[in-house]
Write an enzyme that holds these catalytic residues in place. Structure first.
Site, PDB file in Angstrom:
ATOM      1  N   GLU A 289       0.817  -1.212   0.000  1.00  0.00           N
ATOM      2  CA  GLU A 289       0.000   0.000   0.000  1.00  0.00           C
ATOM      3  C   GLU A 289       0.852   1.264   0.000  1.00  0.00           C
ATOM      4  O   GLU A 289       0.413   2.309  -0.482  1.00  0.00           O
ATOM      5  CB  GLU A 289      -0.949   0.006   1.201  1.00  0.00           C
ATOM      6  CG  GLU A 289      -2.109  -0.942   1.055  1.00  0.00           C
ATOM      7  CD  GLU A 289      -3.195  -0.740   2.092  1.00  0.00           C
ATOM      8  OE1 GLU A 289      -4.260  -1.373   1.945  1.00  0.00           O
ATOM      9  OE2 GLU A 289      -2.993   0.038   3.051  1.00  0.00           O
ATOM     10  N   HIS A 310      10.329 -26.271  -0.669  1.00  0.00           N
ATOM     11  CA  HIS A 310       9.853 -27.451  -1.390  1.00  0.00           C
ATOM     12  C   HIS A 310       8.651 -27.123  -2.275  1.00  0.00           C
ATOM     13  O   HIS A 310       7.912 -28.020  -2.686  1.00  0.00           O
ATOM     14  CB  HIS A 310       9.535 -28.566  -0.398  1.00  0.00           C
ATOM     15  CG  HIS A 310      10.750 -29.040   0.339  1.00  0.00           C
ATOM     16  ND1 HIS A 310      11.489 -30.132  -0.059  1.00  0.00           N
ATOM     17  CD2 HIS A 310      11.383 -28.541   1.431  1.00  0.00           C
ATOM     18  CE1 HIS A 310      12.519 -30.291   0.758  1.00  0.00           C
ATOM     19  NE2 HIS A 310      12.477 -29.338   1.675  1.00  0.00           N
ATOM     20  N   LYS A 424     -14.008  -1.304  -3.762  1.00  0.00           N
ATOM     21  CA  LYS A 424     -15.148  -1.018  -2.884  1.00  0.00           C
ATOM     22  C   LYS A 424     -16.285  -0.376  -3.677  1.00  0.00           C
ATOM     23  O   LYS A 424     -17.455  -0.757  -3.529  1.00  0.00           O
ATOM     24  CB  LYS A 424     -14.720  -0.099  -1.743  1.00  0.00           C
ATOM     25  CG  LYS A 424     -13.729  -0.702  -0.768  1.00  0.00           C
ATOM     26  CD  LYS A 424     -13.381   0.305   0.325  1.00  0.00           C
ATOM     27  CE  LYS A 424     -12.340  -0.230   1.286  1.00  0.00           C
ATOM     28  NZ  LYS A 424     -11.983   0.765   2.331  1.00  0.00           N
TER      29      LYS A 424
END
Length: 438
Positions: A289, A310, A424
């Protein structure tokens, strides 16, 4: 007791002359931050938070934490992004991933985080875990209208009021919100919830050392004063008038910036303890951010080794050279466990019989750093003296200062996050929220 920046694995990637070249600019950036004359300076109160915080509120946090510990078996923390990541990071880093399973043995409440997604199943699971036990709620939201935590608060507010009645429930709900405005502030006032403040001059990702993070952390049995003391030491070190290359946070910012300019667009933060996982999640938000804007920025990822060796280890070793690693290591052993004996040696482990697990883990760290750097992957090494509140507070401030410097070095505002709002708005349109139409 501070973060130590080690450049042992960087000599083939960054020359000292390159660091010296950026030194004056980094010094100017540091001074700009301290003078609060740069872009986004209205959101820089985190700079002095470890020394300049509300002592009365801090005392209330401790008092409320004691109340919750005495009357609740569970604390439900409702928030998203910076409203929960910091607290969860600190709790799991210091207590372990199994802190809830161990809480009752320690006489502490379990702490569950909800409102972090729109998953109904996750809410169902937390309600099942609470069962018939006593619980309290800490709702953390500056506005009170962010969709995911607002849904969770509706759900758990109804649950707690049904269990205790509205009057008693109001004594078990604690709101951390804006001091002056917002839907949650209004609800808290109407219902008489005890309130704590989401500071105006501190963004969510920088807020862990405010009431946003400190109440859940204190409920988990962590010494928040020592956490603040460690951050204060880092604050003083950052502001001290000395050679800026003696400051680990600035060194970290400089080396990151140089590597980024050389085409290393991805940073993978690496730890060798599973309990680092949520600290890395907090770090990812802080970095992404703060830096990811204006078509710029290092993309932050994380890994827990040896586990992820792995899986993604193959790509790091042999894949496209787009990333560098930042290793976080604790120098003091956090466990005294050793490699045990066995009736036979069919697994061929007797060559490390009775060796401390810390020594095995350090061997994995060194071997991996050597392997990756030899394949063209730069490695930064950050070391903490110990796994405790003071050192973690120091590390938190270290990362906050480093990304602020790094953002300014890259020519962006590290204190806003305009891109977060777009999803949003789209979500409101899709769900038909009044006032949001195509």
């Amino acid at each position: 007791m501070k973060v130590t920046f080690k450049k042992d694995y960087l000599k083939d990637f960054v020359a000292d002359s390159e660091v010296e070249l950026l030194k004056p600019t980094a010094g100017f950036v540091r001074d700009t931050l301290l003078a609060r004359t740069g872009v986004g300076n209205e959101m820089e109160d985190w700079l002095t938070l470890p020394s300049d915080y509300d002592k009365e509120e801090f005392a209330r946090i401790l008092k409320v934490a004691d109340k919750i510990k005495s009357d609740s078996k569970v604390l439900v923390v409702i928030g998203i992004g910076g409203s929960y990541l910091g607290a969860r990071a600190v709790i799991e880093f210091l207590k372990s991933e199994f802190h809830n399973e161990k809480a009752n043995k320690e006489g502490l409440p379990e702490v569950y985080f909800v409102g972090t997604s729109a998953s109904g199943r996750y809410i169902d699971d937390v309600i099942d875990l609470i069962g018939n036990r006593d619980f309290s709620i800490n709702i953390i939201s500056k506005s009170g209208t962010t969709t995911e935590p607002a849904i969770a608060f509706r759900t758990f507010k109804s649950l707690i009021e049904k269990k205790y009645g509205k009057e008693e429930a109001s004594k078990r709900i604690f709101a951390t919100t804006d001091a002056h405005k917002g839907a949650l502030l209004n609800v808290a006032k109407e219902n008489g919830y005890e309130r704590f403040v989401v500071p105006d001059g501190i963004g969510g990702r920088y807020s862990v050392l405010s009431a946003v993070g400190l109440l859940p952390i204190a409920v988990a049995g962590i010494n928040i004063q020592k956490l603040m003391d460690g951050a204060k030491a880092a604050q003083e070190e950052f502001a001290k008038d000395e050679d800026i290359l003696n400051k680990p946070s600035i060194l970290y910012a400089i080396y990151r910036n140089i590597l980024y300019r050389k085409g290393f667009d991805v940073e993978t933060i690496v730890g060798y303890e599973p309990q680092f996982r949520f600290l890395f999640e907090w770090w990812k938000q802080l970095m992404a951010e703060s830096e990811g804007k204006d078509n710029k920025g290092i993309y932050p990822t994380s890994a827990i080794f040896s586990t992820d060796l792995h899986s993604i280890g193959q790509y790091i070793q042999d894949g496209k050279k787009i990333l560098f690693e930042t290793i976080l290591d604790i120098t003091k052993p956090i466990s005294d466990r050793v490699v045990p004996s066995a009736d036979d040696n069919t697994d061929n482990l007797d060559y490390i019989l009775n060796k401390p697990m810390k020594e095995v883990n350090e061997a994995a760290l060194t071997a991996t750093a050597q392997a990756h750097t030899s394949a063209g992957v730069p490695n930064i090494l950050l070391q903490l003296d110990d796994l405790d509140e003071f050192n973690l507070g120091n590390l938190i401030y270290f990362f906050e200062a480093a990304v602020a410097v790094s953002g300014y070095l890259d020519g962006i505002n590290p204190f806003d996050q305009p891109g977060v709002e777009i999803y949003k708005t789209n979500m409101f349109k899709i769900l038909g929220k009044p006032g949001y139409t195509d």
